[in-house]
Design an enzyme around this catalytic site. Structure first.
Site, PDB file in Angstrom:
ATOM      1  N   GLU A 190       0.787  -1.238   0.000  1.00 15.78           N
ATOM      2  CA  GLU A 190       0.000   0.000   0.000  1.00 15.78           C
ATOM      3  C   GLU A 190       0.814   1.281   0.000  1.00 15.78           C
ATOM      4  OE1 GLU A 190      -3.043   0.203   2.963  1.00 15.78           O
ATOM      5  OE2 GLU A 190      -4.038  -1.612   2.267  1.00 15.78           O
ATOM      6  N   GLU A 203      -5.576  -8.361   0.747  1.00 18.87           N
ATOM      7  CA  GLU A 203      -6.233  -8.070   2.023  1.00 18.87           C
ATOM      8  C   GLU A 203      -7.703  -7.782   1.768  1.00 18.87           C
ATOM      9  OE1 GLU A 203      -4.502  -4.940   4.446  1.00 18.87           O
ATOM     10  OE2 GLU A 203      -2.473  -5.639   4.008  1.00 18.87           O
TER      11      GLU A 203
HETATM   12  C1  PNW Z   1      -4.442  -1.856   5.530  1.00 17.81           C
HETATM   13  N1  PNW Z   1      -8.319   3.102   4.086  1.00 17.81           N
HETATM   14  O1  PNW Z   1      -4.528  -0.521   5.862  1.00 17.81           O
HETATM   15  C2  PNW Z   1      -3.052  -2.322   5.941  1.00 17.81           C
HETATM   16  O2  PNW Z   1      -2.341  -2.939   4.892  1.00 17.81           O
HETATM   17  C3  PNW Z   1      -3.044  -3.188   7.153  1.00 17.81           C
HETATM   18  O3  PNW Z   1      -1.774  -3.168   7.744  1.00 17.81           O
HETATM   19  C4  PNW Z   1      -4.133  -2.723   8.100  1.00 17.81           C
HETATM   20  O4  PNW Z   1      -4.066  -3.335   9.349  1.00 17.81           O
HETATM   21  C5  PNW Z   1      -5.450  -3.029   7.408  1.00 17.81           C
HETATM   22  O5  PNW Z   1      -5.504  -2.476   6.108  1.00 17.81           O
HETATM   23  C6  PNW Z   1      -6.663  -2.573   8.198  1.00 17.81           C
HETATM   24  O6  PNW Z   1      -6.669  -1.188   8.336  1.00 17.81           O
HETATM   25  C7  PNW Z   1      -5.542   0.302   5.404  1.00 17.81           C
HETATM   26  O7  PNW Z   1      -8.521   4.134   4.783  1.00 17.81           O
HETATM   27  C8  PNW Z   1      -5.942   1.338   6.210  1.00 17.81           C
HETATM   28  O8  PNW Z   1      -8.942   2.917   3.003  1.00 17.81           O
HETATM   29  C9  PNW Z   1      -6.842   2.275   5.777  1.00 17.81           C
HETATM   30  C10 PNW Z   1      -7.388   2.152   4.516  1.00 17.81           C
HETATM   31  C11 PNW Z   1      -7.023   1.107   3.722  1.00 17.81           C
HETATM   32  C12 PNW Z   1      -6.109   0.188   4.167  1.00 17.81           C
END
Ligand code: PNW
Length: 493
Positions: free
Chosen positions: A210, A399
């Site tokens: 990401e 994910e």
């Molecule tokens: C991902 N959004 O983060 C990460 O890859 C993980 O480490 C994390 O624990 C998981 O998703 C859950 O949050 C994100 O705002 C955080 O769209 C926020 C977003 C997307 C992915």
């Protein structure tokens, strides 16, 4: 808790399955059998996933491992950040996290109990190179060697992410982290070292997790480590350097990994969903998808920044030698997509861009995390757009999942029916995609167990297994049974 195997019966009762009086199907049984067992007519035709579809779970190093000072690990930017006042909502850190570093054997049994055949984890760069560059620390890779052997003994295929945001602090101090292309080069050296030593067992590597979050949150608003608040031009340069790091790592893995080692990114693409599924809106959503991911997937797959992207960046556009674009777009073997939420609903428009992004009404629902708006159709459109726009032949969902309040009921079970509702709907849309030929080869559910959710600390739980963060005890939630049944039937349970 000692390493422990769950029998089917134990698993069912732990997760409250039998308490609900639901039939427990044996592995391989189908919906037709369900009809027999319940006496209900089975009107639905069997709608499964393709043969060989890979089911897995996902985690990342800093979020689960703990043991931050063990066996020569160096500090990462997340250690520094989490120990800075006011950064983490519950004032926690991941010094011990879920203690996975010492409980990995037990955790592999948790995966096995689900029937999962794949596991996406990340390698902590500061364990392997405590200073980011220079002399490797053999004890760092030893941990992953032990984990890989345990996975292999249990028939679970490893998918390793090289960078899930835990940059060695030394690189932040020495080069300014990703503000410098020296970090991109250091990342390639680290990737080469890992490929050389692990590609006998790891056949699939993800480069960077990401970029699209690490750039704005880590370097724009300072909500994630390293907590920088850069200008537009600074942000463009960080984003470019990460893309360059991805491309250099792809080349390093090709050069140093065994023949047949496969590599690709794991990106949280900005998801653009047709508000209504008309041909015009679908086309508009494709255009939006390409433009809004111009600095990430688009440049990786097309080897150039789009005109609109450059016009918008103006004088803030990144500065780089021309050959960078060739490196960034080095051929990859698959795309990993993290899919959580619809970022934009798109309507076709007669304007210069060809689309309008519908504003989200205040009444749009969200899951436990306020950013996580449920929009299951994202799981159909994101891989479909990626396959169509760039003719991508192999996609993994790296994910997908949701947080929940996850409080145990009086009988001790976490009845996380909100998570089950979310997963069922997303997986139904994924099945829609695969049945139409969108080449999704596997799915990694985020997450195997509750863990350190970055600046939300331990307040957002994403796991199939509940973790008691005091005792580190893991307990399956009801959603673990849901996922287990889905895997066993290879169809949404
Ligand atoms: C991902 N959004 O983060 C990460 O890859 C993980 O480490 C994390 O624990 C998981 O998703 C859950 O949050 C994100 O705002 C955080 O769209 C926020 C977003 C997307 C992915």
């Amino acid at each position: 808790m000692p390493s422990k195997r769950f029998s089917r019966r134990q698993f069912s009762s732990i997760a409250g399955w039998s308490a609900l009086g639901m039939p427990v199907l044996s592995a391989g049984s189908s919906l037709a059998d369900l009809g027999k067992e319940t006496g209900l007519p089975n009107r639905r035709a069997f709608s499964g996933f393709p043969t060989g579809f890979l089911w897995g779970t996902a985690t990342s190093a800093y979020q689960i491992e703990g043991a931050i000072n063990e066996d020569g690990r160096g500090p990462s930017i997340w250690d520094r950040f989490a120990h800075t006042r006011g950064t983490i909502s519950d004032h926690s850190n991941a010094d011990t996290a879920t203690d996975h570093y010492y409980r990995y054997r037990e955790d592999v049994q948790l995966m096995k109990a689900l029937g999962a055949k794949a596991y996406r984890f990340s390698i902590a760069w500061p364990r392997v190179f405590p200073e980011g560059v220079g002399t490797p620390n053999p004890k760092g890779l030893d941990f992953y060697n032990r984990l890989l052997d345990e996975l292999s003994a249990n028939g679970i295929e490893p998918f390793a992410t090289l960078y899930h945001w835990d940059l060695p602090q030394a690189l932040q101090d020495r080069f300014g982290g990703w503000t410098s292309r020296d970090t991109s080069k250091a990342f390639a050296d680290y990737a080469a070292h890992v490929a050389k030593h692990l590609s006998d067992r790891v056949k699939h590597f993800f480069t960077i997790n990401e970029c699209s979050r690490h750039v704005p949150l880590g370097h724009g608003n300072g909500a994630d480590a390293p907590g920088l608040k850069l200008s537009h031009s600074g942000l463009h340069q960080v984003r470019h350097n990460l893309a360059l790091g991805h491309g250099l790592a792809v080349q390093a893995i090709r050069a140093h990994g065994r023949a047949g080692t496969r590599v690709g990114p794991a990106e949280n693409a900005v998801s653009c969903i047709p508000a209504i599924e008309t041909p015009e809106n679908i086309r508009a959503a494709e255009i939006a998808m390409r433009e809004l991911n111009a600095g990430y997937l688009t440049v990786m797959l097309e080897g150039k920044y789009t005109d609109a992207f450059l016009t918008q960046a103006g004088n803030d556009a990144p500065k780089y030698p021309a050959e960078d674009l060739r490196i960034i777009s080095s051929p990859i073997d698959f795309i990993g997509l993290n899919v959580y939420t619809p970022d934009h609903y798109v309507v076709a428009a007669d304007n210069e861009r060809g689309f309008t992004l519908a504003p989200f009404p205040a009444s749009f629902p969200h899951m436990n995390a306020t950013w996580l708006r449920p929009g299951p159709e994202a799981m159909y459109w994101v891989p479909r757009h990626v396959a169509k726009l760039w003719n991508v032949k192999s996609i993994y969902i790296t994910e997908n999942g949701t947080s929940g309040s996850d409080q145990p009921a009086a009988d001790g079970t976490v009845y996380d029916v909100d998570r089950i509702m979310y997963l069922r709907n997303y997986l139904t849309q994924l099945q829609r995609a695969t049945s139409e030929g969108v080449p999704v080869l596997g799915y990694f559910l985020w997450s195997l167990m509750d863990n350190f959710e970055w600046s939300d600390g331990y307040e957002q739980r994403f796991g199939l297994y509940r973790v008691d963060f005091d005792t580190k005890r893991r307990t399956p939630k009801l959603s673990a049974s849901f996922y287990r049944e889905t895997i066993a039937r290879n169809a949404v349970a």
